[in-house]
Scaffold this motif. Sequence first.
Motif, PDB file in Angstrom:
ATOM      1  N   UNK A 199       0.781  -1.227   0.000  1.00  0.00           N
ATOM      2  CA  UNK A 199       0.000   0.000   0.000  1.00  0.00           C
ATOM      3  C   UNK A 199       0.808   1.269   0.000  1.00  0.00           C
ATOM      4  N   UNK A 200       2.139   1.180  -0.059  1.00  0.00           N
ATOM      5  CA  UNK A 200       2.960   2.393  -0.020  1.00  0.00           C
ATOM      6  C   UNK A 200       2.922   3.114  -1.363  1.00  0.00           C
ATOM      7  N   UNK A 257      -5.374   3.590 -16.039  1.00  0.00           N
ATOM      8  CA  UNK A 257      -6.015   4.769 -16.611  1.00  0.00           C
ATOM      9  C   UNK A 257      -6.033   5.933 -15.620  1.00  0.00           C
ATOM     10  N   UNK A 258      -6.069   5.603 -14.336  1.00  0.00           N
ATOM     11  CA  UNK A 258      -5.962   6.652 -13.327  1.00  0.00           C
ATOM     12  C   UNK A 258      -4.571   7.275 -13.347  1.00  0.00           C
ATOM     13  N   UNK A 284       0.887  11.198  -5.042  1.00  0.00           N
ATOM     14  CA  UNK A 284       0.277  11.943  -3.938  1.00  0.00           C
ATOM     15  C   UNK A 284      -1.239  11.968  -4.055  1.00  0.00           C
ATOM     16  N   UNK A 285      -1.765  11.615  -5.226  1.00  0.00           N
ATOM     17  CA  UNK A 285      -3.209  11.655  -5.460  1.00  0.00           C
ATOM     18  C   UNK A 285      -3.869  10.468  -4.739  1.00  0.00           C
ATOM     19  N   UNK A 286      -4.849  10.712  -3.876  1.00  0.00           N
ATOM     20  CA  UNK A 286      -5.483   9.619  -3.117  1.00  0.00           C
ATOM     21  C   UNK A 286      -6.092   8.531  -3.990  1.00  0.00           C
ATOM     22  N   UNK A 287      -6.652   8.905  -5.143  1.00  0.00           N
ATOM     23  CA  UNK A 287      -7.285   7.915  -6.013  1.00  0.00           C
ATOM     24  C   UNK A 287      -6.242   6.957  -6.594  1.00  0.00           C
ATOM     25  N   UNK A 292      -4.129   1.594  -6.653  1.00  0.00           N
ATOM     26  CA  UNK A 292      -2.927   0.772  -6.636  1.00  0.00           C
ATOM     27  C   UNK A 292      -3.022  -0.273  -5.528  1.00  0.00           C
ATOM     28  N   UNK A 293      -3.448   0.131  -4.352  1.00  0.00           N
ATOM     29  CA  UNK A 293      -3.537  -0.807  -3.239  1.00  0.00           C
ATOM     30  C   UNK A 293      -4.485  -1.962  -3.568  1.00  0.00           C
ATOM     31  N   UNK A 294      -5.578  -1.630  -4.238  1.00  0.00           N
ATOM     32  CA  UNK A 294      -6.525  -2.673  -4.629  1.00  0.00           C
ATOM     33  C   UNK A 294      -5.867  -3.666  -5.582  1.00  0.00           C
TER      34      UNK A 294
END
Length: 385
Positions: A199-200, A257-258, A284-287, A292-294
């Motif tokens: 998750x980093x 795509x994000x 730095x973008x939360x989305x 990525x974590x998913x």
Amino acid sequence: MSQAALFTTDTPSEAPGWDALGFEIGWDHAHYRVVPPAEHLHQGHPVRQGWQAGQAVFGPRTLRPTPAVRQWLRLRLQAWLRGQAFEAMQVTPNFLAQLAVTHCPVTGEPLTEGTGQGTDAVVERVFHGAGVAAGNLVVMSARAAAAKANCGWDDALDFARQIDSGALQRIGGLDAIEWSRLGVLMSLATPLKHAQVAGLPLLVLPPNRLRVLNPVQALQTLLTLLFTQPAYARNMADLAAVMPSTAARQTFQVFMHTLLARRVAAGPLATGVALRRGMEQAWLHPLVQRRWQRLALSLSVGECEHIVQYAGRRKLAGAACQWLSRASATDGWALESHGKLAAGAVAQAALPLPGNAAYSALRKVRFTRQAPSNACSPAASGATP
């Protein structure tokens, strides 16, 4: 190092307190006509003994002390004094020259050389549990290195959280984002569990020659670097085809795509340092972080390795990215001794030598000339530039 002088002697075993490593460091200072620091020039010091012996042999026939050579000598002396293992086969002046960067990966500030200021470039180990070895070294500012000291990756991220909580504005001269970058940078070369690093955010792309040990971070690096190469849309489609399942493929496409949107925001003319910094800023973008974590948690360690190996074979993130086995990636790291010198090899600079020991040794020296040394490690383990 364009040339090297190797020596052998049977004197060290005969002289009590002899420190062959210190002698060799002094010898190489003389080989490049560099005077060792004053604190190592007192009578009986192994570095002084080696330096004087080398001066007697080389005279004016010395090699040119390039900035990389001076850094190499400083690094060896520092490692010797701290009792750290130094892998001499790959860590050469030629290798250190390849680590050079224009900006500090932690603070982002332009680096200087020899000014005595906090912006001066220094070579630092990334993982403190390993020695001074290829793949475990980066160049950063003296200010960042001083703050780093003996902190671990998790310490750095904890400092960032403390600052974000409002308790402090800076710790050790670094702010929250700088500590976050430092923590992520250190985690890349630290062997960690998949769940610890999945998750980093990739707030700093691995500098040249740093080896990324954790497969999920190797994949993260690969996917980010994809957008610094031409034809990234085609390469995205290529990687989607090797996702292990339909669900993983869909998650991959959503995440990419994000990240693509952030690449577009960087501008079509962004290149080099500006493009790398833009891709770091994307994390730095939360989305970006959530998606990525998913994806990362939906993949196993083996699946991450398979994807990175596939991309490496096809050079999707550039020719400089290579895959190494864990054993190869940590070759010379002295992990079994936690980066320390083997027993009996720790510096004993305070022990005096017999007054004529260096010159007794000198009479038994045998030299061989070597061809120019270009020994340097592969660019990466996993997906490192």
